[in-house]
Design an enzyme around this catalytic site. Structure first.
Site, mmCIF file in Angstrom:
data_model
loop_
_atom_site.group_PDB
_atom_site.id
_atom_site.type_symbol
_atom_site.label_atom_id
_atom_site.label_comp_id
_atom_site.label_asym_id
_atom_site.label_seq_id
_atom_site.Cartn_x
_atom_site.Cartn_y
_atom_site.Cartn_z
ATOM 1 N N LYS A 116 -2.118 14.282 12.247
ATOM 2 C CA LYS A 116 -2.009 12.986 11.571
ATOM 3 C C LYS A 116 -0.719 12.335 12.026
ATOM 4 O O LYS A 116 0.229 13.020 12.413
ATOM 5 C CB LYS A 116 -1.985 13.178 10.046
ATOM 6 C CG LYS A 116 -2.463 11.993 9.260
ATOM 7 C CD LYS A 116 -3.974 11.912 9.197
ATOM 8 C CE LYS A 116 -4.445 10.731 8.391
ATOM 9 N NZ LYS A 116 -5.902 10.830 8.145
HETATM 10 P P1 NAD Z 1 -7.197 0.741 3.680
HETATM 11 O O1 NAD Z 1 -5.779 0.452 3.962
HETATM 12 O O2 NAD Z 1 -8.244 0.019 4.448
HETATM 13 O O3 NAD Z 1 -7.524 0.540 2.129
HETATM 14 C C1 NAD Z 1 -6.779 1.113 1.104
HETATM 15 C C2 NAD Z 1 -7.201 0.453 -0.196
HETATM 16 O O4 NAD Z 1 -6.586 1.134 -1.286
HETATM 17 C C3 NAD Z 1 -6.818 -1.019 -0.324
HETATM 18 O O5 NAD Z 1 -7.874 -1.713 -0.936
HETATM 19 C C4 NAD Z 1 -5.610 -0.985 -1.266
HETATM 20 O O6 NAD Z 1 -5.446 -2.197 -1.982
HETATM 21 C C5 NAD Z 1 -6.028 0.146 -2.161
HETATM 22 N N1 NAD Z 1 -4.965 0.750 -2.944
HETATM 23 C C6 NAD Z 1 -3.730 1.120 -2.543
HETATM 24 N N2 NAD Z 1 -3.052 1.629 -3.600
HETATM 25 C C7 NAD Z 1 -3.892 1.586 -4.658
HETATM 26 C C8 NAD Z 1 -3.807 1.955 -6.031
HETATM 27 N N3 NAD Z 1 -2.696 2.495 -6.531
HETATM 28 N N4 NAD Z 1 -4.869 1.758 -6.814
HETATM 29 C C9 NAD Z 1 -6.005 1.227 -6.318
HETATM 30 N N5 NAD Z 1 -6.154 0.850 -5.062
HETATM 31 C C10 NAD Z 1 -5.119 1.021 -4.240
HETATM 32 O O7 NAD Z 1 -7.354 2.329 3.878
HETATM 33 P P2 NAD Z 1 -8.684 3.142 4.159
HETATM 34 O O8 NAD Z 1 -8.802 3.340 5.623
HETATM 35 O O9 NAD Z 1 -9.793 2.556 3.383
HETATM 36 O O10 NAD Z 1 -8.296 4.566 3.547
HETATM 37 C C11 NAD Z 1 -8.446 4.848 2.170
HETATM 38 C C12 NAD Z 1 -8.390 6.366 1.969
HETATM 39 O O11 NAD Z 1 -9.437 6.984 2.723
HETATM 40 C C13 NAD Z 1 -7.097 7.020 2.438
HETATM 41 O O12 NAD Z 1 -6.811 8.091 1.568
HETATM 42 C C14 NAD Z 1 -7.455 7.551 3.813
HETATM 43 O O13 NAD Z 1 -6.633 8.627 4.234
HETATM 44 C C15 NAD Z 1 -8.882 7.996 3.569
HETATM 45 N N6 NAD Z 1 -9.700 8.091 4.776
HETATM 46 C C16 NAD Z 1 -9.833 7.034 5.621
HETATM 47 C C17 NAD Z 1 -10.653 7.141 6.737
HETATM 48 C C18 NAD Z 1 -10.919 5.980 7.644
HETATM 49 O O14 NAD Z 1 -11.807 6.103 8.496
HETATM 50 N N7 NAD Z 1 -10.250 4.864 7.515
HETATM 51 C C19 NAD Z 1 -11.305 8.360 7.006
HETATM 52 C C20 NAD Z 1 -11.144 9.425 6.114
HETATM 53 C C21 NAD Z 1 -10.340 9.272 4.999
#
Ligand code: NAD
Length: 423
Positions: A116
């Protein structure tokens, strides 16, 4: 910036994200009977890189950010894992996320290890030029450690296909045309169309499998989704398209509730016009805390890690938690969920759709051959179903939670690869 310390919460020591992952790992190690030195080999990262990321800002000032790449384990294949741009990202956080990637890729049985990366920054405060310069600066400093057969980054919180395009370009300037160095790229640069929604699609597929097992019709299930970014918005839309009632959604500024169900198509249209939830009138405003406590069949944390400790977990009123986010549950909360009969599908399984489709993208880049369009989603479902069935079987046979079962499967595959390589 100093590394994150474990903090005390209501008299109880709260674990750092890395300590939390290691807590789960220890449960799997105990079951597998591994000796201490081998446990240490599997817990700690193989390599940790910390770099300066200098950026000359649009106003002429020089700002120095901190960047990281943690390469946790590559016994089963090249390191693989996303890059996070977030003000609270630090080395300890990235360590935990890198470790999770090793167990995830092993659990779904794709030939990658775990890594990561991250830069401690608020991408929303940077202009497009600044974001591009920051990305190139970061990649320049970790460039020697990544590569199509060494370590392949992907998007995570705060990064997207455009950032991946800059990474590919910066790497290719130095090392020659290398689309396979990064996944989650724009389609025009060798990305796959299905990658953007892949993590959310995986969450919705797992939801279907769980509902079938619980004899709960997905079209009658109520769901609450915390986080409406890449993962949360696609998960909510795909669940809604399958007929589920999305009663609550949220982002970092707060949430929306409509017990009759939110029309996700309508909400997405509102967001495309207004930018966020502001002014959306067909649901009432709620806080993030209220969202987590909403009564529903399926709760999907899809924001950041560290959402559930024992106290928050005790207030959760759902039947199933699908961990779309990485690391949302501390071990003490996991115990509360188990005690309260809440089924938790852990991150390493629930959100693995993203890395599975990243694998498909990498394979196509390596082969320089594009698959038929339908191929990706069919293959995604096959891999996810196999992993889900294996977790279920292990859970039933050994009376283990889905999380411990997932770690036992992932850890034993990595351990086998380590031993066969002579460790
Ligand atoms: P992103 O930046 O696109 O979205 C994050 C979202 O979380 C936003 O809507 C933000 O406003 C919201 N957020 C932040 N703090 C918050 C809080 N305290 N309460 C409620 N909402 C809150 O990120 P993403 O790519 O959607 O990733 C989200 C999660 O999924 C992360 O934990 C990431 O590690 C995990 N993840 C992502 C992927 C991927 O393909 N992008 C794959 C596996 C896991």
């Amino acid at each position: 910036m100093s590394e994150r310390k474990a903090v005390k919460v209501s008299g109880q020591k709260k674990l750092t994200p890395f300590q939390a992952v290691n807590g789960y790992l220890e449960q799997a190690f105990d079951f597998l009977g591994y000796e201490q030195s081998f446990r240490r080999l599997l817990k700690d990262a193989w390599r940790e890189i910390k770099v300066q990321v200098p950026l000359r800002k649009d106003n002429g000032e020089l700002e120095i950010f901190e960047g990281y790449r943690v390469q946790h384990n590559a016994a089963r294949g090249p390191y693989k894992g996303g890059i996070r741009y977030h003000p609270e990202t630090d080395l300890e956080d990235v360590r935990a996320l890198a470790s999770l990637m090793s167990w995830k890729t092993a659990l779904v049985d794709i030939p990658f290890g775990g890594a990561k990366g991250g830069v401690t920054c608020e991408p929303k405060d940077l202009s497009p030029r600044e974001l591009q310069v920051l990305t190139r600066s970061y990649i320049n400093n970790i460039g020697a450690a990544i590569g199509p057969y060494n370590d392949i980054p992907a998007p995570d919180v705060g990064t997207n296909a455009q950032v991946m395009a800059w990474i590919m370009d910066e790497y290719s300037i130095r090392y020659g045309h290398s689309p396979a160095v990064v996944t989650g790229k724009p389609v025009a640069l060798g990305g796959v169309k299905e990658r953007e929604e892949a993590t959310g699609r995986g969450v919705s597929l797992i939801a279907e499998m769980v509902c079938e097992d619980l004899k709960l019709s997905l079209s009658k299930a109520s769901c609450a989704v915390q986080g409406f970014g890449n993962v949360g918005s696609h998960a909510a839309r795909l669940l809604w398209e399958r007929g589920a009632k999305i009663t609550a959604v949220s982002n970092k500024d707060g949430g929306l509730l409509n017990p009759k169900g939110i029309d996700i198509g309508d909400l997405l249209q509102h967001i495309s016009q207004k930018g966020d939830f502001t002014g959306y009138s067909r649901a009432e405003k709620i806080t993030n805390k209220e969202l987590l406590e909403t009564k529903c069949d399926i709760l999907v944390p899809a924001a950041l890690g560290g959402v559930f400790d024992a106290a928050t977990a005790a207030r959760v009123k759902t039947r199933v938690i699908l961990e779309a986010a990485n690391g949302p549950t501390f071990p003490d909360a996991d115990a509360v969920f188990e005690e309260n009969g809440i089924l938790v599908v852990p991150d390493v399984l629930a959100n693995s759709g993203g890395v599975i489709v990243s694998y498909f993208e990498w394979v196509q880049n390596i082969q320089q051959y594009s698959w038929e369009k339908y191929h990706c989603n069919v293959e995604l479902k096959k891999i996810l179903s196999k992993a889900y069935q294996e977790v279920k079987k292990t859970s039933v046979r050994h009376k283990l939670s889905y999380r411990t079962s997932s770690f036992v499967i992932g850890v034993s595959r990595v351990a086998e690869a380590e031993r066969l390589r002579g460790t």
